[in-house]
Motif scaffolding. Structure first.
Motif, PDB file in Angstrom:
ATOM      1  N   LEU A 305      86.465 -12.892 -36.946  1.00 43.07           N
ATOM      2  CA  LEU A 305      85.966 -11.543 -36.733  1.00 43.07           C
ATOM      3  C   LEU A 305      85.961 -10.809 -38.071  1.00 43.07           C
ATOM      4  CD1 LEU A 305      87.926 -10.719 -33.466  1.00 43.07           C
ATOM      5  CD2 LEU A 305      85.490 -11.225 -33.665  1.00 43.07           C
ATOM      6  N   LYS A 306      84.830 -10.172 -38.370  1.00 44.54           N
ATOM      7  CA  LYS A 306      84.668  -9.569 -39.693  1.00 44.54           C
ATOM      8  C   LYS A 306      84.583  -8.049 -39.658  1.00 44.54           C
ATOM      9  CE  LYS A 306      82.153 -13.678 -41.300  1.00 44.54           C
ATOM     10  NZ  LYS A 306      82.321 -14.417 -40.027  1.00 44.54           N
ATOM     11  N   ARG A 307      84.316  -7.486 -38.475  1.00 43.71           N
ATOM     12  CA  ARG A 307      84.143  -6.034 -38.367  1.00 43.71           C
ATOM     13  C   ARG A 307      84.521  -5.593 -36.958  1.00 43.71           C
ATOM     14  NH1 ARG A 307      79.778  -8.796 -38.981  1.00 43.71           N
ATOM     15  NH2 ARG A 307      79.587  -8.209 -41.162  1.00 43.71           N
ATOM     16  N   PRO A 308      84.680  -4.289 -36.730  1.00 40.54           N
ATOM     17  CA  PRO A 308      85.029  -3.825 -35.379  1.00 40.54           C
ATOM     18  C   PRO A 308      83.859  -3.972 -34.402  1.00 40.54           C
ATOM     19  CG  PRO A 308      85.645  -2.205 -37.052  1.00 40.54           C
ATOM     20  CD  PRO A 308      84.761  -3.208 -37.723  1.00 40.54           C
ATOM     21  N   TYR A 309      84.231  -4.044 -33.114  1.00 43.91           N
ATOM     22  CA  TYR A 309      83.257  -4.082 -32.027  1.00 43.91           C
ATOM     23  C   TYR A 309      83.721  -3.122 -30.939  1.00 43.91           C
ATOM     24  CZ  TYR A 309      81.346  -8.396 -34.048  1.00 43.91           C
ATOM     25  OH  TYR A 309      80.782  -9.329 -34.888  1.00 43.91           O
ATOM     26  N   MET A 315      78.772  -5.132 -22.859  1.00 39.37           N
ATOM     27  CA  MET A 315      78.579  -5.999 -24.010  1.00 39.37           C
ATOM     28  C   MET A 315      79.279  -5.406 -25.238  1.00 39.37           C
ATOM     29  SD  MET A 315      76.656  -8.525 -22.907  1.00 39.37           S
ATOM     30  CE  MET A 315      75.926  -9.230 -24.394  1.00 39.37           C
ATOM     31  N   LEU A 316      79.816  -6.297 -26.070  1.00 37.88           N
ATOM     32  CA  LEU A 316      80.411  -5.854 -27.325  1.00 37.88           C
ATOM     33  C   LEU A 316      79.327  -5.724 -28.382  1.00 37.88           C
ATOM     34  CD1 LEU A 316      83.658  -8.043 -27.481  1.00 37.88           C
ATOM     35  CD2 LEU A 316      83.557  -5.558 -27.195  1.00 37.88           C
ATOM     36  N   ARG A 317      79.310  -4.597 -29.080  1.00 39.77           N
ATOM     37  CA  ARG A 317      78.363  -4.398 -30.178  1.00 39.77           C
ATOM     38  C   ARG A 317      79.116  -4.074 -31.451  1.00 39.77           C
ATOM     39  NH1 ARG A 317      77.853   0.597 -32.198  1.00 39.77           N
ATOM     40  NH2 ARG A 317      78.361   2.420 -30.906  1.00 39.77           N
ATOM     41  N   LYS A 318      78.501  -4.359 -32.590  1.00 33.75           N
ATOM     42  CA  LYS A 318      79.105  -4.025 -33.868  1.00 33.75           C
ATOM     43  C   LYS A 318      79.275  -2.522 -33.998  1.00 33.75           C
ATOM     44  CE  LYS A 318      77.006  -7.998 -36.201  1.00 33.75           C
ATOM     45  NZ  LYS A 318      76.056  -8.435 -37.264  1.00 33.75           N
ATOM     46  N   ALA A 319      80.365  -2.147 -34.647  1.00 30.51           N
ATOM     47  CA  ALA A 319      80.644  -0.723 -34.811  1.00 30.51           C
ATOM     48  C   ALA A 319      81.330  -0.498 -36.151  1.00 30.51           C
ATOM     49  CB  ALA A 319      81.528  -0.222 -33.668  1.00 30.51           C
ATOM     50  N   THR A 320      81.376   0.758 -36.544  1.00 31.37           N
ATOM     51  CA  THR A 320      82.149   1.124 -37.736  1.00 31.37           C
ATOM     52  C   THR A 320      83.603   1.352 -37.326  1.00 31.37           C
ATOM     53  OG1 THR A 320      81.802   3.494 -37.455  1.00 31.37           O
ATOM     54  CG2 THR A 320      80.113   2.264 -38.681  1.00 31.37           C
ATOM     55  N   ASP A 647      87.879  -3.562 -24.677  1.00 30.55           N
ATOM     56  CA  ASP A 647      86.907  -2.480 -24.839  1.00 30.55           C
ATOM     57  C   ASP A 647      86.636  -2.220 -26.313  1.00 30.55           C
ATOM     58  OD1 ASP A 647      86.605  -1.359 -21.962  1.00 30.55           O
ATOM     59  OD2 ASP A 647      88.764  -1.570 -22.241  1.00 30.55           O
ATOM     60  N   VAL A 648      87.638  -2.477 -27.149  1.00 27.11           N
ATOM     61  CA  VAL A 648      87.486  -2.368 -28.599  1.00 27.11           C
ATOM     62  C   VAL A 648      88.141  -3.589 -29.232  1.00 27.11           C
ATOM     63  CG1 VAL A 648      87.996  -1.015 -30.672  1.00 27.11           C
ATOM     64  CG2 VAL A 648      87.549   0.155 -28.504  1.00 27.11           C
ATOM     65  N   VAL A 649      87.429  -4.229 -30.150  1.00 32.92           N
ATOM     66  CA  VAL A 649      87.959  -5.384 -30.874  1.00 32.92           C
ATOM     67  C   VAL A 649      87.991  -5.042 -32.358  1.00 32.92           C
ATOM     68  CG1 VAL A 649      87.640  -7.819 -31.466  1.00 32.92           C
ATOM     69  CG2 VAL A 649      87.087  -7.015 -29.161  1.00 32.92           C
ATOM     70  N   LEU A 650      89.145  -5.268 -32.985  1.00 38.90           N
ATOM     71  CA  LEU A 650      89.319  -4.958 -34.397  1.00 38.90           C
ATOM     72  C   LEU A 650      89.601  -6.236 -35.178  1.00 38.90           C
ATOM     73  CD1 LEU A 650      91.668  -1.855 -33.978  1.00 38.90           C
ATOM     74  CD2 LEU A 650      89.180  -1.852 -34.272  1.00 38.90           C
ATOM     75  N   PRO A 651      89.037  -6.381 -36.376  1.00 40.71           N
ATOM     76  CA  PRO A 651      89.245  -7.610 -37.159  1.00 40.71           C
ATOM     77  C   PRO A 651      90.606  -7.586 -37.861  1.00 40.71           C
ATOM     78  CG  PRO A 651      87.850  -6.100 -38.384  1.00 40.71           C
ATOM     79  CD  PRO A 651      88.115  -5.444 -37.054  1.00 40.71           C
ATOM     80  N   ALA A 652      91.336  -8.687 -37.732  1.00 38.64           N
ATOM     81  CA  ALA A 652      92.692  -8.756 -38.283  1.00 38.64           C
ATOM     82  C   ALA A 652      92.746  -9.643 -39.513  1.00 38.64           C
ATOM     83  CB  ALA A 652      93.667  -9.284 -37.224  1.00 38.64           C
ATOM     84  N   ALA A 653      93.570  -9.265 -40.470  1.00 39.42           N
ATOM     85  CA  ALA A 653      93.844 -10.102 -41.633  1.00 39.42           C
ATOM     86  C   ALA A 653      94.828 -11.198 -41.241  1.00 39.42           C
ATOM     87  CB  ALA A 653      94.421  -9.265 -42.769  1.00 39.42           C
ATOM     88  N   THR A 654      94.815 -12.305 -41.984  1.00 45.99           N
ATOM     89  CA  THR A 654      95.716 -13.422 -41.716  1.00 45.99           C
ATOM     90  C   THR A 654      96.883 -13.410 -42.709  1.00 45.99           C
ATOM     91  OG1 THR A 654      94.645 -14.973 -43.218  1.00 45.99           O
ATOM     92  CG2 THR A 654      93.727 -14.786 -40.986  1.00 45.99           C
ATOM     93  N   TYR A 655      97.750 -14.413 -42.571  1.00 45.38           N
ATOM     94  CA  TYR A 655      98.894 -14.565 -43.479  1.00 45.38           C
ATOM     95  C   TYR A 655      98.451 -14.632 -44.932  1.00 45.38           C
ATOM     96  CZ  TYR A 655      97.502 -19.408 -44.250  1.00 45.38           C
ATOM     97  OH  TYR A 655      96.799 -20.527 -44.623  1.00 45.38           O
ATOM     98  N   GLU A 681      85.952  -6.478 -43.355  1.00 45.90           N
ATOM     99  CA  GLU A 681      86.624  -5.255 -42.927  1.00 45.90           C
ATOM    100  C   GLU A 681      87.950  -5.539 -42.232  1.00 45.90           C
ATOM    101  OE1 GLU A 681      83.980  -2.364 -41.021  1.00 45.90           O
ATOM    102  OE2 GLU A 681      82.280  -3.571 -41.698  1.00 45.90           O
ATOM    103  N   GLU A 682      88.525  -6.722 -42.481  1.00 49.68           N
ATOM    104  CA  GLU A 682      89.780  -7.086 -41.839  1.00 49.68           C
ATOM    105  C   GLU A 682      90.930  -6.237 -42.392  1.00 49.68           C
ATOM    106  OE1 GLU A 682      87.352 -10.909 -42.637  1.00 49.68           O
ATOM    107  OE2 GLU A 682      87.967  -9.098 -43.739  1.00 49.68           O
ATOM    108  N   LEU A 683      91.872  -5.897 -41.500  1.00 54.31           N
ATOM    109  CA  LEU A 683      93.045  -5.131 -41.898  1.00 54.31           C
ATOM    110  C   LEU A 683      94.306  -5.818 -41.371  1.00 54.31           C
ATOM    111  CD1 LEU A 683      92.010  -1.419 -41.188  1.00 54.31           C
ATOM    112  CD2 LEU A 683      91.988  -2.622 -43.385  1.00 54.31           C
TER     113      LEU A 683
END
Length: 899
Positions: A305-309, A315-320, A647-655, A681-683
């Motif tokens: 995952l690279k950006r929020p949805y 349906m999930l759509r790309k979001a800021t 309802d909201v998906v956020l991109p996560a950073a890894t180890y 946009e991972e955090l």
């Protein structure tokens, strides 16, 4: 160093540690002496002879192998005399007859690329440029140092052996092997597996599998230790095989509670292309396991995952990020404390866990927070009550010097692998191991006593061992007299544990109980590896009480090489508990959250899903429960069955994309380091929670970096005081920390003035935990079973194990179900799922207990073939289940799968 030996190497004064050889002393002083068969942490072998040096003692000169020769006081060692150099050249020339060397001896090697035509007409298959270890080959470095002539007088004899690419995870090309035997020795001396051995082919010594032709049947645990020590391209990781690393970063594996210190090799694009155990790692001594060695590269996967949805119209759509935060604010705001919950990632750093706990407490005002794999909450909480810490009382590598090990209801060889390596090393050093487990696990093969009690009777059995110790006056009398409180009350309560009665209820003979008691009580140092597999919360608490009492009356609390080691799930579960990311008063833990979501009591949730699988034991109902929520926000690395409900998906950073801390099972706080910055946009977890908190109006999440978060942790959590990212740069530290010198505490309760309180045990309460179901399935898994035939089939490119599966049943259960020994039967759950299928054998020690043992190689094959980029969380455990037995349909093939 007062006890060291002083001598000189090439005119430089050197002090060798006691027991060290000349080579080891030189390496400690960063003096280079070439070597090929020697490797740190392994016994010196002295077979390659490339480490020859000249030694002068008392006027006498001699040429010796520095890897096997201890230094003598005032000895003069010369590493590069003309005679030594000539001897080394002769040795290397002999090795060159066993290895392609057209490039190794060529002065143009630095100018050649893989596509260049060799002007010396060296065949393609013999060129260094096509070797996967071209720029990390120890043989190449040694040859360069020795400076062989362009043409060597001895011819290379190519072996023309097949390249083995048909077993999981790594390739074996014995055409490149120089028979240094490092791989054989690390498997035997360090891992204690003996999957590899030296073989003979037409009078020529080679390396091969110890059993059969495949690693699957040879008992390999696919830890990768042999790959890490190989000095040539004979053994190489299959993934990123040809990738060249440009940097190395020391970091921590986040796949299990051991917290192995690893070296991440990173290529020029910032990808982690290899992961290997760090020899300087205090928690792992350079070792790793299958998931640690080969399950690291999900951070590189393109499907991340690279950006929020946000979800709109189903349906999930790309979001800021701003859109996502606004939706989260609307979804979480206005909820009552009991209507919201937070589930944190088992991989989440201490900074992530602390921020989540603070967010739950100050913004959501809820006590419904837990780490996703905190399924052993009762075990760890009761250890906190009894010993002040839900963690190991001793360092992991204390285990190798224990004289007795009691392993209870746990499977550390798979779930805390490197901890089990230390335990196996103790067994190799003639420590006596006792295993209390209904399942056949790998450590049962090392046990002098394997007690297979009725499931749920483990605490009763341990209390019976305590009774036997007092019966024979084997308790640690000095410790009991000076350091135990309420010892007499415990002793009086144990008189109710008549061994014949204990034998009847546990199914273990009284003579076996007494023998186990004698072994544990008479050892100089006894360690307990304490799990809670198959036990409910009440049974786990009682097990802790019985185990702590046993450890105390034998004087093993506060003793070096003794103590208690909890066997739990989740890489940073302890860190999450330390940070307060556990259910508070009237709060719900992970196990209770799932039904609460299903009932509608919890209506909204925040899930940090890195390393969380909805198919993991205890979490099977999580995806469906999440689908029942009014609002769900998920921070994840990949799309999954968890994000499918969000309802909201956020991109996560890894180890690999954060500088933060984790805490392992031995209380060691260690530092994760950045190998590459996030590409999109991972955090990290703490950054994500801080943004959500600020969006919801909080002003208390203004940290600029993870080190700022950790500074707040150190200021608020007593065990972490005096720690900082800067302090941890030089290595992990075990809490609690001495404020005067920032020194950790490897051993808890070592203060001889500190009292240990034991408690009375109730026979009836302990007996309540014994299972009452008609049949319980206890699946087992081991590396190999030499006593049974194994076939390897190869329908395509990969090997698979094919052997008759046996289902262990008791004659009484066979009679009750109308089955006979030799029948083809299947084991089914109450909902009809088939757990095992095979030939019935009367080998179960208990009525009501059904068993079936598979090989680890079968599991390795399954994991290797999974298409999931992050397969480590999908590793199936050896869970207990209520089952029925029935005759298997004739058309079905025999096989087994343990869930």
């Amino acid at each position: 160093m007062a006890d060291g030996i002083t001598f000189t190497i090439d005119g430089r004064d050197v002090v060798a540690q006691p027991g060290h050889t000349i080579l080891q002393a030189a390496l400690d002083q960063e003096i280079y002496i070439p070597y090929l068969c020697y490797y740190p942490k392994m016994k010196p072998e002295g077979t390659c002879r490339t480490c020859m040096v000249e030694v002068e003692v008392n006027g006498r000169k001699m040429t010796v192998a520095s890897c096997t020769t201890p230094p003598m006081p005032d000895a003069v060692v010369m590493t590069n005399t003309p005679e030594v150099q000539e001897l080394r050249k002769d040795v290397i020339e002999l090795l060159m007859t066993e290895h392609p060397h057209g490039c190794l001896t060529c002065h143009r090697i630095e100018l050649c690329g893989p596509q260049d035509i060799c002007q010396r007409h060296v065949t393609v298959t013999d060129r260094c440029t096509i070797c996967p270890k071209n720029e990390r080959c120890e043989l190449k470095d040694t040859v360069r140092m020795v400076e062989l002539d362009l043409r060597t007088p001895l011819n290379y004899h190519r072996r023309d052996l097949p390249i083995h690419v048909d077993d999981p995870f790594y390739d074996r090309d014995y055409n490149l092997c120089i028979v240094c035997s490092r791989c054989v020795r690390v498997c035997d001396e360090v891992r204690f597996d003996t999957a590899l051995t030296l073989t003979s082919r037409s009078g020529v010594t080679l390396v091969g599998t110890a059993h059969g032709t495949s690693l699957l049947e040879s008992g390999c645990e696919f830890c990768g230790a042999c790959v890490d020590v190989c000095p040539t391209g004979a053994l190489t990781e299959r993934s990123y095989k040809w990738e060249k690393a440009v940097s190395e970063v020391t970091t921590i594996c986040t796949n299990c509670p051991v917290g192995c210190q690893m070296v991440a090799e990173v290529n020029k694009f910032g990808k982690v292309v290899r992961f290997k155990g760090d020899l300087a790692g205090a928690a792992n001594n350079g070792q790793a396991c299958m998931t640690g060695k080969f399950g690291y590269d999900y951070t590189n996967d393109g499907s991340r995952l690279k950006r929020p949805y946000i979800r709109e119209d189903g349906m999930l759509r790309k979001a800021t990020w701003d859109e996502a935060l606004e939706r989260i604010k609307q979804g979480l705001a206005g909820r009552t404390p009991g209507e919201v919950a937070i589930i944190t990632s088992p991989r989440g750093s201490n900074e992530d866990q602390y921020s989540a706990a603070k967010f739950a407490r100050t913004v959501l005002n809820t006590t419904n927070i837990d780490s996703a794999l905190n399924s052993d909450h009762a075990l760890l909480s009761q250890l906190e009550v009894r010993l002040g810490a839900g963690a190991a009382t001793n360092p992991i590598w204390d285990l190798e010097d224990a004289k007795c090990l009691l392993v209870v209801a746990g499977n550390p060889t798979e779930e805390q692998n490197v901890l089990a390596v230390a335990a196996k090393k103790a067994a190799r050093k003639e420590a006596k191991m006792i295993v209390i487990d209904s399942r056949e696990t790998e450590l049962t093969r090392y046990a002098v006593e394997w007690l297979r009690p009725r499931p749920g009777s483990e605490a009763l059995l341990i209390a019976g061992i305590g009774r036997a110790i007092f019966d024979e006056a084997l308790e640690g009398k000095e410790f009991v007299a000076t350091r135990i409180e309420q010892g007499e009350a415990l002793k009086q309560s144990l008189w109710a544990f008549d061994l014949e009665k204990v034998s009847r209820d546990t199914g273990i003979e009284a003579s076996q109980i007494r023998q186990a008691a004698r072994i544990f009580a008479t050892s100089d140092a006894g360690a307990i590896l304490l799990g809670a597999n198959g036990l409910d919360d009440s049974a786990a608490e009682k097990l802790v009480d019985a185990a702590v009492d046993l450890s105390a009356i034998t004087g093993n609390i506060g003793r070096a090489f003794g103590g208690i080691y909890p066997l739990y799930q989740g890489a940073n579960t302890l860190g999450a508990r330390d940070m307060g990311a556990t259910p508070g008063e009237n709060g719900l833990g992970i196990i209770d959250m799932i039904p609460a979501m299903s009932r509608g009591d919890i209506k909204a949730a925040l899930v940090m899903a890195d390393g969380v699988s909805g198919y993991a034991p205890g979490l099977e109902g999580l995806p469906i429960a999440l689908g029942n929520l009014d609002f769900l926000v998920v921070s994840a690395v990949f799309d999954s069955e968890i994000t499918a409900q969000a309802d909201v998906v956020l991109p996560a950073a890894t180890y690999a994309e954060q500088s933060s801390t984790v805490t392992n099972v031995e209380r060691r706080v260690q530092l994760l380091r950045v190998t590459a910055e996030p590409r999109h946009e991972e955090l990290t977890g703490w950054e994500t929670i801080a943004r959500i908190a600020r969006a919801m109006g909080s002003t208390d999440f203004a940290h600029g970096s993870s080190s700022d978060v950790f500074a707040e942790i150190a200021g608020n959590i007593s065990n972490y005081r005096e720690l900082s990212h800067e302090v941890l740069q030089s290595g992990g530290i075990q809490w609690p920390v001495d404020s005067s010198s920032v020194v950790g505490t490897p051993l808890l309760h070592a203060d001889s003035t500190q009292k240990v309180t034991v408690i009375q045990l109730s026979y009836d309460e302990l007996a309540e935990s014994i299972g009452t179901s008609d049949l319980t399935f206890a699946p087992g898994r081991v590396l190999n079973q030499p006593e049974r035939d194994v076939k390897v089939r190869k329908p395509g490119e990969m090997n698979y194990i094919d052997r008759e599966q046996l289902v262990q049943i008791h004659p009484d259960d066979a009679k009750a179900t109308g089955l006979r020994e030799g029948d083809l039967i299947q084991v089914k759950t109450e909902d009809g799922h088939v757990l095992a299928r095979g030939t019935a054998v009367y080998e179960s020690p208990q009525p009501g207990l059904v068993g079936s043992t598979t090989l680890f190689g079968e599991l390795a094959t399954r994991m290797h073939e999974l298409e999931a980029p992050d397969w480590a969380p999908l590793m199936p455990g050896l869970g207990f289940a209520r089952v029925t037995l029935e005759t298997a349909p004739v058309e079905q093939e025999a096989g087994a799968a343990a869930d």
